[in-house]
Enzyme design. Structure first.
Site, PDB file in Angstrom:
ATOM      1  N   CYS A  98       0.823  -1.216   0.000  1.00  0.00           N
ATOM      2  CA  CYS A  98       0.000   0.000   0.000  1.00  0.00           C
ATOM      3  C   CYS A  98       0.858   1.268   0.000  1.00  0.00           C
ATOM      4  O   CYS A  98       0.338   2.369  -0.196  1.00  0.00           O
ATOM      5  CB  CYS A  98      -0.933   0.005   1.204  1.00  0.00           C
ATOM      6  SG  CYS A  98      -2.009  -1.417   1.260  1.00  0.00           S
ATOM      7  N   ASN A 106      -9.926   0.292   0.609  1.00  0.00           N
ATOM      8  CA  ASN A 106      -8.463   0.319   0.533  1.00  0.00           C
ATOM      9  C   ASN A 106      -8.035  -0.314  -0.793  1.00  0.00           C
ATOM     10  O   ASN A 106      -8.168  -1.516  -0.974  1.00  0.00           O
ATOM     11  CB  ASN A 106      -7.909  -0.462   1.735  1.00  0.00           C
ATOM     12  CG  ASN A 106      -6.398  -0.603   1.721  1.00  0.00           C
ATOM     13  OD1 ASN A 106      -5.755  -0.335   0.718  1.00  0.00           O
ATOM     14  ND2 ASN A 106      -5.841  -1.043   2.832  1.00  0.00           N
ATOM     15  N   HIS A 116      -2.713   7.086   3.202  1.00  0.00           N
ATOM     16  CA  HIS A 116      -3.232   5.835   2.653  1.00  0.00           C
ATOM     17  C   HIS A 116      -4.602   5.567   3.264  1.00  0.00           C
ATOM     18  O   HIS A 116      -4.788   5.708   4.477  1.00  0.00           O
ATOM     19  CB  HIS A 116      -2.253   4.705   2.974  1.00  0.00           C
ATOM     20  CG  HIS A 116      -2.801   3.349   2.692  1.00  0.00           C
ATOM     21  ND1 HIS A 116      -3.439   3.049   1.515  1.00  0.00           N
ATOM     22  CD2 HIS A 116      -2.821   2.213   3.442  1.00  0.00           C
ATOM     23  CE1 HIS A 116      -3.818   1.783   1.550  1.00  0.00           C
ATOM     24  NE2 HIS A 116      -3.467   1.267   2.713  1.00  0.00           N
TER      25      HIS A 116
END
Ligand code: COA
Length: 341
Positions: free
Chosen positions: A125, A292, A261
């Protein structure tokens, strides 16, 4: 006699910027209720614990290449540039299901970019912020002129939709930016690091080597120790964010936007609290309808802020990516222009 005046110095750019941004979200919207058809959970639990309401799932054939081509073309349009001005293509992704060949040259050829340097980068990520640092430094060093950086993931193909610890967290999507030379510095120095000791907290199970050894053809899926990852991210990333600000001699009062993030809305809230961000700083909330998307998360969150007017091109934003590895990377940026799409 050899000439002593030969120099390997390159024609480099002192400063860099994101010149344009494009995004792609797959058409299929998956609600919490749909996810809860396969796990013992509820829309209310998911919203309360993570902030997520919806996510987009790609069709199986909508790979990172397909999503990346569209996002990258939109980034070129936003920058007012054409394929012939790009000499390097860099893809940050952990879900290139065809690892050979890798994604970057496939995206480049679909866009008509002639023989660019093309490589993929894997940092979970945190992939986009790693890619942004690498792209900016390549331009500054004179190794590249204009780089297309794509960050994206097709998480849905690698999920166990019956695992209630991970099924609801992830979605699919891709974002892209053109990184090139700039009169003003619009990409600050990166702060990055990793904690490999906690690597197993987010992992593929079984691993490819386990599958080969055991001849167990069970489909690999992402496994996550959610509370451990939560603690690590929520309590370490505030310190990392302060290091990023210090590296550019900037304070939270100078910021226009905070774009972490999109892992969990509660993680974002802990970092915002720890940084004592003024209320004037716009905070990305793309997790609500996008969940996500791993390496796609930060460019998609930037796109939403610019599209909805929460932020505007030129605003000073703090980016910070974190995730599997465990790895993190972040930098200060001036936000780019967005494509009309
Ligand atoms: N639905 C309903 N209940 C659930 C559930 C679900 N999907 N998942 C877990 N629970 C239950 C647990 O069994 C536990 O019950 P108990 O108290 O009776 O034992 C309770 O809810 C709390 O579980 P816990 O795992 O501690 O929840 P949490 O508050 O940590 O939230 C996550 C879980 C996954 C949302 C959270 O840990 C998280 O977001 N972690 C980070 C994930 C992440 O960002 N990953 C990607 C990194 S880039």
């Amino acid at each position: 006699m050899r000439c002593m005046s030969v120099s390997l110095a390159s024609t480099h750019a002192t400063n860099t910027a994101m010149l344009g941004l494009g995004a792609y979200r797959p058409a299929r919207v998956v609600s919490n209720d749909e996810v809860c058809e396969k796990i013992d959970s509820s829309d209310e639990w998911i919203q309360t614990r993570s902030g997520i309401k919806n996510r987009h799932f790609a069709e199986p054939e909508e790979s990172i290449v397909e999503m990346g081509v569209i996002a990258a073309q939109r980034a070129l349009d936003a920058a007012g540039m054409t394929a012939d001005q790009i000499d390097t293509v860099l893809v940050a992704s952990s879900s290139t299901f065809t690892q050979v060949p890798h994604s970057a040259p496939q995206i480049a050829v679909r866009l008509g970019i002639d023989k660019p340097g093309s490589f993929d980068l894997v940092a979970g990520c945190a992939g986009f912020c790693h890619g942004l640092a690498v792209a900016s430094d390549l331009v500054k060093a004179g190794s590249a002129r204009n780089i297309l950086l794509i960050g994206g993931d097709q998480m849905s193909l690698g999920l166990d939709m019956t695992d209630r610890g991970s099924a609801f967290i992830f979605g699919d999507g891709a974002g892209a930016v053109v990184v090139g030379p700039s009169e003003e510095a619009k990409i600050g120095p990166v702060v990055w690091g990793s904690d490999g000791e906690q690597g197993a907290a987010i992992r593929q199970e079984p691993s490819w080597s386990d599958i080969v050894i055991s001849e167990d053809y069970r489909r690999p899926a992402l496994q996550m120790e959610g509370p451990s990852v939560f603690r690590w991210a929520a309590f370490s990333m505030g310190k990392v964010a302060r290091q990023i600000l210090a590296a550019s001699n900037v304070t939270v009062d100078d910021l226009d936007a905070f774009i972490p993030h999109q892992a969990n809305q509660r993680i974002t809230e802990v970092i915002v609290h720890s940084l004592k961000l003024p209320e004037t700083v716009a905070v990305a909330d793309d997790i609500v309808d996008t969940a996500n998307t791993s390496a796609g998360s930060i460019p998609l969150a930037m796109e939403k802020m610019l599209r909805t007017g929460q932020a505007k091109p030129g605003d000073l934003a703090l980016l910070i990516g974190f995730g599997s590895g465990l790895t993190y990377a972040g930098q200060l940026v001036r936000l780019p222009r967005l494509s009309a799409e």
